[in-house]
Structure formats: C-alpha cells, structure tokens
Design a protein around this motif. Structure first.
Motif, PDB file in Angstrom:
ATOM      1  N   THR A  58       2.678   2.014   4.978  1.00  0.00           N
ATOM      2  CA  THR A  58       3.732   1.185   4.397  1.00  0.00           C
ATOM      3  C   THR A  58       5.098   1.611   4.916  1.00  0.00           C
ATOM      4  O   THR A  58       5.385   2.797   5.035  1.00  0.00           O
ATOM      5  CB  THR A  58       3.715   1.303   2.856  1.00  0.00           C
ATOM      6  OG1 THR A  58       2.412   0.965   2.369  1.00  0.00           O
ATOM      7  CG2 THR A  58       4.737   0.383   2.225  1.00  0.00           C
ATOM      8  N   HIS A  74      -2.224   2.853  -4.728  1.00  0.00           N
ATOM      9  CA  HIS A  74      -2.628   1.649  -3.984  1.00  0.00           C
ATOM     10  C   HIS A  74      -2.592   0.406  -4.870  1.00  0.00           C
ATOM     11  O   HIS A  74      -3.347  -0.546  -4.647  1.00  0.00           O
ATOM     12  CB  HIS A  74      -4.029   1.802  -3.389  1.00  0.00           C
ATOM     13  CG  HIS A  74      -4.147   2.911  -2.400  1.00  0.00           C
ATOM     14  ND1 HIS A  74      -5.366   3.365  -1.937  1.00  0.00           N
ATOM     15  CD2 HIS A  74      -3.210   3.689  -1.779  1.00  0.00           C
ATOM     16  CE1 HIS A  74      -5.181   4.356  -1.084  1.00  0.00           C
ATOM     17  NE2 HIS A  74      -3.876   4.568  -0.967  1.00  0.00           N
ATOM     18  N   ARG A  96      -2.031  -3.107  -3.114  1.00  0.00           N
ATOM     19  CA  ARG A  96      -3.153  -3.437  -2.231  1.00  0.00           C
ATOM     20  C   ARG A  96      -4.394  -3.803  -3.051  1.00  0.00           C
ATOM     21  O   ARG A  96      -5.129  -4.744  -2.720  1.00  0.00           O
ATOM     22  CB  ARG A  96      -3.432  -2.261  -1.306  1.00  0.00           C
ATOM     23  CG  ARG A  96      -2.276  -1.971  -0.366  1.00  0.00           C
ATOM     24  CD  ARG A  96      -2.294  -0.567   0.206  1.00  0.00           C
ATOM     25  NE  ARG A  96      -3.441  -0.372   1.081  1.00  0.00           N
ATOM     26  CZ  ARG A  96      -3.715   0.775   1.686  1.00  0.00           C
ATOM     27  NH1 ARG A  96      -2.937   1.843   1.484  1.00  0.00           N
ATOM     28  NH2 ARG A  96      -4.766   0.880   2.484  1.00  0.00           N
ATOM     29  N   ASP A 103      -4.752  -4.440   5.981  1.00  0.00           N
ATOM     30  CA  ASP A 103      -5.234  -3.422   5.042  1.00  0.00           C
ATOM     31  C   ASP A 103      -6.668  -3.061   5.407  1.00  0.00           C
ATOM     32  O   ASP A 103      -7.591  -3.836   5.167  1.00  0.00           O
ATOM     33  CB  ASP A 103      -5.157  -3.945   3.609  1.00  0.00           C
ATOM     34  CG  ASP A 103      -5.388  -2.853   2.572  1.00  0.00           C
ATOM     35  OD1 ASP A 103      -5.994  -1.823   2.916  1.00  0.00           O
ATOM     36  OD2 ASP A 103      -4.952  -3.035   1.418  1.00  0.00           O
ATOM     37  N   ASN A 116      -8.251  -9.285   9.613  1.00  0.00           N
ATOM     38  CA  ASN A 116      -7.348  -8.295  10.191  1.00  0.00           C
ATOM     39  C   ASN A 116      -7.411  -8.318  11.713  1.00  0.00           C
ATOM     40  O   ASN A 116      -6.384  -8.264  12.396  1.00  0.00           O
ATOM     41  CB  ASN A 116      -7.691  -6.893   9.677  1.00  0.00           C
ATOM     42  CG  ASN A 116      -7.304  -6.693   8.221  1.00  0.00           C
ATOM     43  OD1 ASN A 116      -6.521  -7.460   7.667  1.00  0.00           O
ATOM     44  ND2 ASN A 116      -7.851  -5.668   7.602  1.00  0.00           N
ATOM     45  N   LEU A 158      -0.312  -2.507   8.544  1.00  0.00           N
ATOM     46  CA  LEU A 158      -0.406  -3.021   7.185  1.00  0.00           C
ATOM     47  C   LEU A 158       0.865  -3.812   6.900  1.00  0.00           C
ATOM     48  O   LEU A 158       1.974  -3.290   7.018  1.00  0.00           O
ATOM     49  CB  LEU A 158      -0.544  -1.872   6.182  1.00  0.00           C
ATOM     50  CG  LEU A 158      -0.468  -2.251   4.704  1.00  0.00           C
ATOM     51  CD1 LEU A 158      -1.710  -3.024   4.280  1.00  0.00           C
ATOM     52  CD2 LEU A 158      -0.294  -1.009   3.840  1.00  0.00           C
TER      53      LEU A 158
END
Length: 255
Positions: free
Chosen positions: A73, A178, A181, A194, A203, A215
C-alpha cells in the motif's frame, strides 16, 4: 592463451528519497511508496530499504512510528520526532480521533455509497504470532465506501468480453489487519492487484493490459488535531506515476 576479463557487477541499490508531505518540530509525514516496508523485520530478512531508516537518514533525525501501512500500500505515513508526541498520537489513533481515507480500484461496478459492517477474525502470522490465541471471537470492523468513477474496458476474460472496474474511496472506522482488502473481498469487489484476497485471473489481465501490477490501494488522506499545537492537520498524498497513468487510460479524475 587468451586473456580473461573480470566483470564486476554493481549491486549497490540506489537510495530512495521519500516525498515529505509535512514536517514540523514534532511530526513528519511521507508519501510511502508501494512495495516498501515501514521498518526492518526479521520476517523479511533480505530487504535492505525501509521507510523508517530511509526517513531517519534523509532528515538526520530519529523518527518514531505511530501507525503502519501494508507493504504493497502507498500513501500517507506519519511519524513522530519524539517519544512523547508518539505516545500522544498513538492515543489518538486508539481513540479513533484520526480520520483516514483510501483510494482503491476494485473489480466490477460498486455503485453509490454504503457501509460494510462485517466483523473480522484476527489474522495471525504463522511465525510471528505462533504463541497468540487463535480462537478469538471476530472483532468489529466497519468501512464506508463511496463510488468515484467506473469504466468498462474491452478486456476479454472467461465467458465475458469486457471487464468492469470502479474507483472508490474507502473510509475505515476501525483498524483491523487487512480490513479494507478483506471487506472488499467480502462484498465481491476485490481490490485489483491483491495477491492474498483478490482474483488471480483478474489481477493478471489487469496488469497485462494496464502495465500496473501493484496493489491498487492508496492511503489518500490523514486528518487529526495536532497533539501539541491543537490545530487541525489534513495530509494528502499525491498518486504515484502508475496510478496517474491508469487514471489517464480509464479517463478518470477525482473532483
């Protein structure tokens, strides 16, 4: 006999210069890069660059961690410059006197505004938390979300010929591990990139088409009353270049 030439490879890492968002005699805040650990950890023994040590060397002063951001992050990260201020700010975090907002790109259309009130079980690390109690009851976890932009792109995946994405603002009311997420996964809108809670196929396609493999979660703002000056402080972290590139690709903007 032919001569041999020894080639020495320079493996020295280029020092990172952190973007300082705010600094006075008590606090300093930086825009943490994605992929960088906040501080040294024996769980990541091979890492050599950390925000805490880099910042200390950059400003020539010891810094005290107040909160943390997950390694992947990016965004606002606050440190204190003395232990007393660190304790005061930690109390503000514990007493929910600090407002935080994040930006995230999620799968699908997440429309409007809403509240995710979904308790989360404590996430334990197999090594670091091996002596911790594993059967604790789920803890209260609340996240508000707000739709900012949506887009449908001609990226075929499985039986679908297009992919839909949303840019959302997430405002956590609690600070569970988390939390954002896991909450996005819970409502079937996982955050792109993620690798732990997201959609592997999405992804891969997202990274291939957008050239953005991180991410897609960014700590956008941090707001609090200064513990010494008693003034309102609002810190905002600009988006990294890969985020900016994605915004241009999708025709998105933040009002």
């Amino acid at each position: 006999m032919a001569e041999t030439t020894e080639i020495l490879l320079d493996t020295t890492e280029v020092p990172i210069t952190l973007e300082i968002l705010f600094q006075d005699e008590y606090l300093v805040a930086v825009n943490k890069p994605a992929g960088m650990l906040v501080h040294r950890s024996w769980l990541d023994r091979h890492e050599t660059q950390f925000v805490m040590q880099t910042l200390r060397d950059q400003i020539g002063q010891h810094v005290y961690p107040i909160h943390r951001l997950d390694r992947p992050t990016s965004g606002v990260l606050l440190f204190a410059l003395d232990s007393e201020t660190a304790n005061l700010m930690c109390q503000r975090f514990e007493n929910k006197q600090v407002q935080k907002s994040y930006l995230a790109v999620v799968r699908g259309y997440l429309r409007g505004e809403g509240c995710i009130d979904y308790p989360l079980k404590v996430k334990l690390d197999k090594i670091a938390d091996k002596f911790s109690q594993a059967d604790k009851a789920p803890q209260s976890a609340v996240t508000f979300y707000q739709e900012l932009n949506t887009v449908e792109m001609p990226y075929p995946l499985g039986r679908y010929q297009t992919c839909r994405y949303s840019l959302v603002r997430l405002i956590p009311q609690t600070g569970r591990k988390h939390q954002l997420r896991r909450h996005m996964k819970h409502i079937f809108h996982p955050i792109l990139g993620d690798t732990q809670y997201g959609d592997l196929h999405q992804n891969r396609l997202f990274a291939e088409k957008t050239n953005c493999s991180r991410l897609m979660l960014h700590a956008e703002t941090l707001q609090f009353i200064h513990p010494k000056k008693q003034q309102m402080v609002k810190l905002t972290a600009p988006l990294e270049t890969n985020w900016q590139s994605l915004m241009r690709q999708f025709g998105w903007f933040i009002a």
